[in-house]
Design a protein around this motif. Sequence first.
Motif, PDB file in Angstrom:
ATOM      1  N   THR A  45       0.833  -1.202   0.000  1.00  0.00           N
ATOM      2  CA  THR A  45       0.000   0.000   0.000  1.00  0.00           C
ATOM      3  C   THR A  45       0.870   1.255   0.000  1.00  0.00           C
ATOM      4  O   THR A  45       2.073   1.203   0.233  1.00  0.00           O
ATOM      5  CB  THR A  45      -0.895   0.017   1.248  1.00  0.00           C
ATOM      6  N   ALA A  52      -1.976   0.574   7.435  1.00  0.00           N
ATOM      7  CA  ALA A  52      -2.519   0.747   6.089  1.00  0.00           C
ATOM      8  C   ALA A  52      -2.547  -0.573   5.330  1.00  0.00           C
ATOM      9  O   ALA A  52      -3.557  -0.941   4.706  1.00  0.00           O
ATOM     10  CB  ALA A  52      -1.689   1.775   5.322  1.00  0.00           C
ATOM     11  N   SER A  56      -5.974  -2.756   4.381  1.00  0.00           N
ATOM     12  CA  SER A  56      -6.288  -3.022   2.977  1.00  0.00           C
ATOM     13  C   SER A  56      -6.443  -4.516   2.727  1.00  0.00           C
ATOM     14  O   SER A  56      -7.331  -4.950   1.986  1.00  0.00           O
ATOM     15  CB  SER A  56      -5.198  -2.450   2.074  1.00  0.00           C
ATOM     16  N   PRO A  63      -6.006   2.531   1.146  1.00  0.00           N
ATOM     17  CA  PRO A  63      -6.180   3.492   2.233  1.00  0.00           C
ATOM     18  C   PRO A  63      -7.108   4.651   1.901  1.00  0.00           C
ATOM     19  O   PRO A  63      -7.815   5.165   2.776  1.00  0.00           O
ATOM     20  CB  PRO A  63      -4.754   3.977   2.500  1.00  0.00           C
ATOM     21  N   TYR A  69      -4.449   5.326   7.064  1.00  0.00           N
ATOM     22  CA  TYR A  69      -3.164   5.664   6.461  1.00  0.00           C
ATOM     23  C   TYR A  69      -1.994   5.448   7.418  1.00  0.00           C
ATOM     24  O   TYR A  69      -0.865   5.239   6.985  1.00  0.00           O
ATOM     25  CB  TYR A  69      -3.142   7.141   6.040  1.00  0.00           C
ATOM     26  N   ASN A  70      -2.263   5.513   8.712  1.00  0.00           N
ATOM     27  CA  ASN A  70      -1.181   5.494   9.685  1.00  0.00           C
ATOM     28  C   ASN A  70      -1.695   4.923  10.997  1.00  0.00           C
ATOM     29  O   ASN A  70      -2.827   4.453  11.080  1.00  0.00           O
ATOM     30  CB  ASN A  70      -0.634   6.916   9.896  1.00  0.00           C
ATOM     31  N   ARG A  73      -5.290   8.692  13.485  1.00  0.00           N
ATOM     32  CA  ARG A  73      -6.251   9.278  12.560  1.00  0.00           C
ATOM     33  C   ARG A  73      -6.829  10.532  13.202  1.00  0.00           C
ATOM     34  O   ARG A  73      -7.050  10.573  14.423  1.00  0.00           O
ATOM     35  CB  ARG A  73      -7.358   8.259  12.278  1.00  0.00           C
TER      36      ARG A  73
END
Length: 269
Positions: A45, A52, A56, A63, A69-70, A73
């Motif tokens: 990803t 992430a 997925s 993402p 993403y990390n 959030r």
Amino acid sequence: MQTKVLIIGIDGGCWSVLNAAMDQGYMPHLAKMVASGASGILKSTIPAITPAAWSSFQTGMNPGANGIYNFHRWDKTKRKGVLVNSSFLPATIWDIASDAGKRVSVLNVPMTYPPRKINGCMVTGILTPSIESEFTYPPGFKKTLLDAVPDYQILNLKKADQQLKDKLLEPFVQQMVKNIDCRARAARFIIDNQKPDLFMVHFQASDIIQHGLWGYMDPDHSLYDPDKQRYLFENFYKPLDSRIKQVCQKFTRVSQQDYLRSEERRVGK
């Protein structure tokens, strides 16, 4: 015969390390699987980090679609960053298989804490606070698991990181082997106890090993040391291969036994 599915996650399992370990004879079971199946290099990803990637994997969404993403959030309501967890995710493969009537068991997969209600059992992975937390579904399965595997571990990243900082190579590797060993014993117990149609066990320790000791194993790295590479292959990757083999054999035996029992019931009718 009803198809049953086993998924084994080797976190951080890049081919440059695994191929070398297989070529040198340290991972014969994985080598056999590769030779008899299909394999290839997958794109990760963006960004290529744990929350992430494993979000997925479970959702089939990148993402941008699943919103992870990390490790943190942004919470618009609280106006601050919050630690991500499974409650942020849309439907996962575990949810979809459960809704289809399949019996599902999940062990140590990242981004599964807090555990979701599924048709089977879930033992959560990295980002689980501690062994004292409610890290299983159903909640009562925690006692069942700990009775069967009393030394079951939630991987302690801070402790592992401190051993690396102290340059304690041998204790660090031994701790990682203890981690994969208890994980494999838990996997075999769950297979026996739950008899799942879909089962996944995830080994996180391989990623921790590579984060900390990559230089010793990469011939292009300035820290590359063939003796230390052999040490890691012998003392970590060989035991990992052995535990993977044990899980595969247990899943195959239990699946075959389930099939024979179902055939006996069918013929008996």
